[in-house]
Design a protein around this motif. Structure first.
Motif, PDB file in Angstrom:
ATOM      1  N   VAL A  29       0.832  -1.202   0.000  1.00 16.03           N
ATOM      2  CA  VAL A  29       0.000   0.000   0.000  1.00 16.03           C
ATOM      3  C   VAL A  29       0.871   1.259   0.000  1.00 16.03           C
ATOM      4  O   VAL A  29       0.653   2.186  -0.774  1.00 16.03           O
ATOM      5  CB  VAL A  29      -0.930   0.002   1.225  1.00 16.03           C
ATOM      6  N   ILE A  30       1.914   1.245   0.878  1.00 16.52           N
ATOM      7  CA  ILE A  30       2.741   2.451   0.983  1.00 16.52           C
ATOM      8  C   ILE A  30       3.474   2.706  -0.325  1.00 16.52           C
ATOM      9  O   ILE A  30       3.721   3.840  -0.716  1.00 16.52           O
ATOM     10  CB  ILE A  30       3.708   2.371   2.179  1.00 16.52           C
ATOM     11  N   HIS A  31       3.775   1.613  -1.029  1.00 20.94           N
ATOM     12  CA  HIS A  31       4.486   1.796  -2.295  1.00 20.94           C
ATOM     13  C   HIS A  31       3.604   2.519  -3.316  1.00 20.94           C
ATOM     14  O   HIS A  31       4.098   3.293  -4.130  1.00 20.94           O
ATOM     15  CB  HIS A  31       4.950   0.453  -2.843  1.00 20.94           C
ATOM     16  N   ASN A  71       1.248  13.202  -8.026  1.00 26.27           N
ATOM     17  CA  ASN A  71      -0.115  13.101  -7.513  1.00 26.27           C
ATOM     18  C   ASN A  71      -0.117  13.140  -5.983  1.00 26.27           C
ATOM     19  O   ASN A  71      -0.047  12.110  -5.317  1.00 26.27           O
ATOM     20  CB  ASN A  71      -0.730  11.797  -8.039  1.00 26.27           C
ATOM     21  N   VAL A  72      -0.193  14.338  -5.408  1.00 26.40           N
ATOM     22  CA  VAL A  72      -0.112  14.480  -3.960  1.00 26.40           C
ATOM     23  C   VAL A  72      -1.339  13.873  -3.280  1.00 26.40           C
ATOM     24  O   VAL A  72      -1.247  13.243  -2.230  1.00 26.40           O
ATOM     25  CB  VAL A  72       0.043  15.963  -3.561  1.00 26.40           C
ATOM     26  N   ALA A  73      -2.506  14.037  -3.902  1.00 25.24           N
ATOM     27  CA  ALA A  73      -3.735  13.488  -3.313  1.00 25.24           C
ATOM     28  C   ALA A  73      -3.603  11.964  -3.188  1.00 25.24           C
ATOM     29  O   ALA A  73      -3.969  11.376  -2.159  1.00 25.24           O
ATOM     30  CB  ALA A  73      -4.939  13.867  -4.161  1.00 25.24           C
ATOM     31  N   GLY A  74      -3.056  11.342  -4.231  1.00 24.25           N
ATOM     32  CA  GLY A  74      -2.863   9.888  -4.191  1.00 24.25           C
ATOM     33  C   GLY A  74      -1.894   9.497  -3.094  1.00 24.25           C
ATOM     34  O   GLY A  74      -2.118   8.534  -2.345  1.00 24.25           O
ATOM     35  N   LEU A  75      -0.799  10.262  -2.993  1.00 27.72           N
ATOM     36  CA  LEU A  75       0.168  10.011  -1.927  1.00 27.72           C
ATOM     37  C   LEU A  75      -0.521  10.027  -0.573  1.00 27.72           C
ATOM     38  O   LEU A  75      -0.363   9.122   0.247  1.00 27.72           O
ATOM     39  CB  LEU A  75       1.270  11.078  -1.970  1.00 27.72           C
ATOM     40  N   GLU A  89       8.941   5.444   3.466  1.00 32.11           N
ATOM     41  CA  GLU A  89       8.606   4.158   2.844  1.00 32.11           C
ATOM     42  C   GLU A  89       9.678   3.106   3.140  1.00 32.11           C
ATOM     43  O   GLU A  89       9.365   1.972   3.526  1.00 32.11           O
ATOM     44  CB  GLU A  89       8.456   4.340   1.330  1.00 32.11           C
ATOM     45  N   ILE A  90      10.949   3.505   2.951  1.00 35.76           N
ATOM     46  CA  ILE A  90      12.034   2.556   3.192  1.00 35.76           C
ATOM     47  C   ILE A  90      12.014   2.072   4.636  1.00 35.76           C
ATOM     48  O   ILE A  90      12.159   0.886   4.921  1.00 35.76           O
ATOM     49  CB  ILE A  90      13.399   3.213   2.877  1.00 35.76           C
ATOM     50  N   TYR A  91      11.779   3.012   5.548  1.00 38.58           N
ATOM     51  CA  TYR A  91      11.733   2.633   6.955  1.00 38.58           C
ATOM     52  C   TYR A  91      10.598   1.645   7.196  1.00 38.58           C
ATOM     53  O   TYR A  91      10.745   0.668   7.927  1.00 38.58           O
ATOM     54  CB  TYR A  91      11.554   3.882   7.834  1.00 38.58           C
TER      55      TYR A  91
END
Lengths: 205, 552
Positions: free
Chosen positions: A84-86, A96-100, A181-183
């Motif tokens: 999901v985070i990916h 796409n900030v909204a998607g983020l 994300e990496i964390y």
């Protein structure tokens, strides 16, 4: 080591950044270096756990068995959250900030559900931190990992907070997003090892 | 000349028009992010702790002048020996060598304006004062008394509050060290001037690279050991309580997995200092640049697999003793490579007997003694007899005092002009060296004899047959304590009123000497460009003509 000043080296000067105050962003490399170190912390805990496992005739000892269903559900939730985070990362790469924001909210929520599940497990297990050495290991390891999940959620919330400002993260500039994300992936991988050690190995005793 | 900054075409904007070019004295007491300020903060902080740790040693040696405990209470003796070791390691050598010289020198040597993460760097330093205060504050509760190794079960039953403070202090110092190491690795990998390939990076930086990797891989394991110990003391777990199913040997493994590499953390940066000081003052290229780089990396890797040689008497199975004896002997080889490289660098050089060089040569001699006693101790059959005797004390003081502390002094004499813009007084420096050399050997050489005769370490009272040798050691300790006085006078006087230092007083070729002394904020107006290797003394005429620093 004996090079005298030669034209090739003079050429290098031309490549010197004119304004070297604005140096590159090394945060991701720094985070990865730190995570190598951090993984050794868990490595030490895993080693302690395995040494005790080898010493005890029955591991986990009687009266301190672990249950499997809830942790398995928790595992599915945490592993899925890594995907999901990916999606959030993919979204910001397209600007796409909204998607983020959407995907990071979902990830944070899944992390919170994981922690709640863990707390429920603690409450229903019937033994505590000090019951025996297995219980010591169980609570320290899952607790230490849970602390990392909590920090991960804080990082994600930090990204969400910052992303309110339009233009803070763009398709080109989003190191903070990637670091969170990496964390999160790191926390996820550690959990998989932990799950195998504590829960799966308990089946093959 | 040197790796001087060549005039670059005039279109570059003049940096620092609005910047101050130097820090004020009070900036050194603040959360400053300049690597040079942080480096000096580390050095001064750690030297204060060196004096404190030294004071503890003097009290202990005074106690040991007679066989009976007639000066201080034996429990206080235990607290002093625990904190002496802890402070010397975590409060002096590690922060001085890695934090102090590392922070000050690495960016300057690779032509960077600062470390990669300046604020993280400052944060790492400011974790140390609380760590130090925790250690000192623990004396209110009797002080940790289980030795710097804090083996359970002893550490579980003595002075619980003080022991917990000790654990927290080390965890803080360890966290600081991890954050610092992240910074060093990123800085050296990413921020070298474009004209500096890996094989022209100064050897001190290589040493710092090996040190940082080692710290990153080993420190977290110690942190876990101490966290588990904290839980055992305070929260009723029983990881290290044999009566409740726990296992004390696991603590020893966790502890030594860090603490053996820790001896390399304390000596690799010193090796780096040696590799800088010796060529400059012998006016010769370093012998075997690549061999020294390689040996640092080999020590870093093999050093992770020798820790059990501290545990030969802990019920270690024979195959393990064998394995770790062999790995220990292997790790002596790259160390020997360095010793030979430095000796070969000295060979036929135009040696200048400056105070820095004297300490470097002193180190070479002292470290060989410590290295040889290390090889004997690393061999299981010998170690079983020598374990926990004064022979061990003699050994690690030869490597840590004769090695690390001599190296730190060499570094201070060598880079003091760069750090402060003032020269140290050479005659006073020589007095300091002579007193230190005499004091160190008088204190630590007889301890070999005490050990082989069977005197155990960590005792406030001993068998009267050892009295005479102990008295020699105590006199030596007093000489050592006295030897600090000329140094302190020298540093304080020179810092304020010493002869002004030029940008490059030693005519050295590494990049830190191409800027002013002390370096301006942000190190250079324009970044320097590498025109030759760091140790090209006597090549292309670099020896005969003084290096030119093109600006100040």
């Amino acid at each position: 080591m004996t090079t005298a000043p030669t034209p090739p080296e003079l050429a290098i000067q031309e490549e010197l950044p004119v304004d070297d105050h604005e140096h590159h962003d090394f945060r991701m490399f720094g985070l990865l270096t730190f995570l190598v170190s951090e993984s050794l912390m868990f490595g030490a805990l895993f080693a302690v756990f395995l040494i005790f496992r080898g010493e005890f005739p029955q591991w986990p000892p009687e009266e301190t068995e672990v249950e499997l269903l809830l942790p398995a559900i928790n595992t599915v939730i945490l592993v899925s959250s890594s995907f999901v985070i990916h999606y959030g990362d993919v979204a910001i790469k397209k600007g796409n900030v909204a998607g983020l924001r959407k995907w990071y909210w979902v990830t944070a929520l899944m992390g919170a559900i994981f922690l709640a599940g863990q707390a429920y497990e603690y409450a229903t297990l019937g033994y505590g931190l000090t019951t025996n050495v297995f219980a010591n290991c169980f609570y320290i390891m899952t607790g230490f990992h849970g602390l990392h999940v909590f920090v991960g959620i804080l990082l994600i919330l930090g990204v969400l907070w910052r992303s309110r400002v339009p233009g803070h993260y763009t398709a080109e500039k989003h190191v903070g997003v990637e670091m969170a994300e990496i964390y999160w992936h790191f926390v996820d991988i550690i959990w998989i090892v932990l799950f195998v050690l504590i829960y799966v190995l308990a089946l093959v005793n | 000349m040197a790796q001087a900054q060549l005039p670059v075409s005039g279109e570059l904007p003049q940096v620092s028009g609005h910047h101050p070019t130097a820090w004020k004295w009070y900036d050194y007491f603040t959360f400053n992010v300049d690597h040079k300020v942080i480096g000096i903060q580390y050095l001064v902080f750690s030297f204060v702790f060196y004096l404190l740790g030294g004071l503890m040693a003097v009290v202990m040696r005074t106690e040991l002048y007679t066989p009976d405990a007639d000066v201080i209470d034996p429990n206080l003796y235990n607290a002093l020996l625990t904190n002496h070791g802890t402070i010397m390691i975590f409060g002096w050598i590690v922060p001085a060598a890695i934090g102090g010289f590392g922070n000050f020198l690495v960016p300057l040597m690779i032509g960077a304006r600062d470390m990669a993460f300046p604020r993280l760097n400052a944060l790492a330093f400011w974790m140390l004062p609380p760590a130090g205060l925790l250690l000192l504050g623990s004396f209110i509760f009797g002080g940790a008394q289980a030795g710097w190794t804090s083996y359970p079960p002893l550490s579980l039953i003595t002075a619980n509050t003080a022991q917990s403070m000790w654990c927290l202090s080390i965890i803080l110092a360890g966290t600081s060290s991890i954050l610092g190491s992240v910074n060093f690795v990123v800085t050296m990998v990413k921020m070298r001037v474009p004209s500096m390939p890996w094989d022209k990076m100064p050897l001190f930086c290589w040493a710092m690279m090996a040190t940082s990797i080692l710290a990153l891989l080993s420190t977290p394991v110690l942190a876990i050991g101490l966290i588990l110990l904290l839980f055992d003391i305070n929260f009723g777990t029983s990881f290290f309580k044999p009566d409740a199913g726990g296992n004390v040997i696991i603590y020893q493994h966790l502890f030594w997995f860090y603490s053996h590499p820790a001896v390399y953390l304390m000596i690799l940066p010193i090796f780096g200092i040696m590799s800088e000081v010796i060529p400059v003052h012998a006016r010769k290229p370093i012998f075997g640049y690549k061999a020294i780089v390689g040996s640092s990396m080999v020590i870093c890797m093999v050093g992770l697999f020798v820790w059990v040689h501290h545990m030969f008497t802990s019920g270690t199975p024979p195959w393990m003793r064998m394995f770790f004896t062999v790995s220990t002997l292997i790790v002596a080889v790259p160390t020997g490579v360095k010793i030979f490289s430095w000796t070969a660098t000295l060979w036929g050089g135009k040696i200048r007997y400056t105070s820095a060089m004297l300490f470097a040569i002193g180190l070479l001699i002292m470290f060989v003694v410590g290295g040889l006693s290390g090889v004997t101790l690393g061999t299981a059959p010998v170690d079983i007899h020598m374990h926990d005797t004064y022979y061990v004390v003699a050994h690690f003081h030869y490597v840590l005092f004769g090695g690390s502390v001599f190296g730190l002094y060499a570094g201070i004499y060598h880079w003091f002009p760069k750090m402060t813009g003032r020269m140290l007084n050479e005659p006073l420096g020589k007095v300091h060296f002579l007193l230190t050399l005499i004091g160190a050997n008088l204190t630590f050489l007889p301890m070999h004899v005490l050990g082989t005769q069977g005197m155990p370490r960590r005792v406030a009272m001993y068998d009267p047959q050892f009295t005479q040798i102990n008295q020699i050691c105590t006199i030596g300790a007093f000489v050592l304590a006295f030897s600090v006085i000329p140094f302190l006078v020298n540093v304080i006087w020179s810092w304020g009123w010493g002869e002004k230092a030029s940008g490059n007083p030693w005519r050295a070729l590494t990049l830190e000497w191409t800027t002013a002394s002390p370096p301006i904020i942000e190190n250079w107006h324009r970044l320097p460009v590498l025109t030759h290797g760091p140790y090209d003394y006597g090549m292309n005429g670099h020896d005969t003509s003084p290096a030119i620093a093109t600006h100040s």
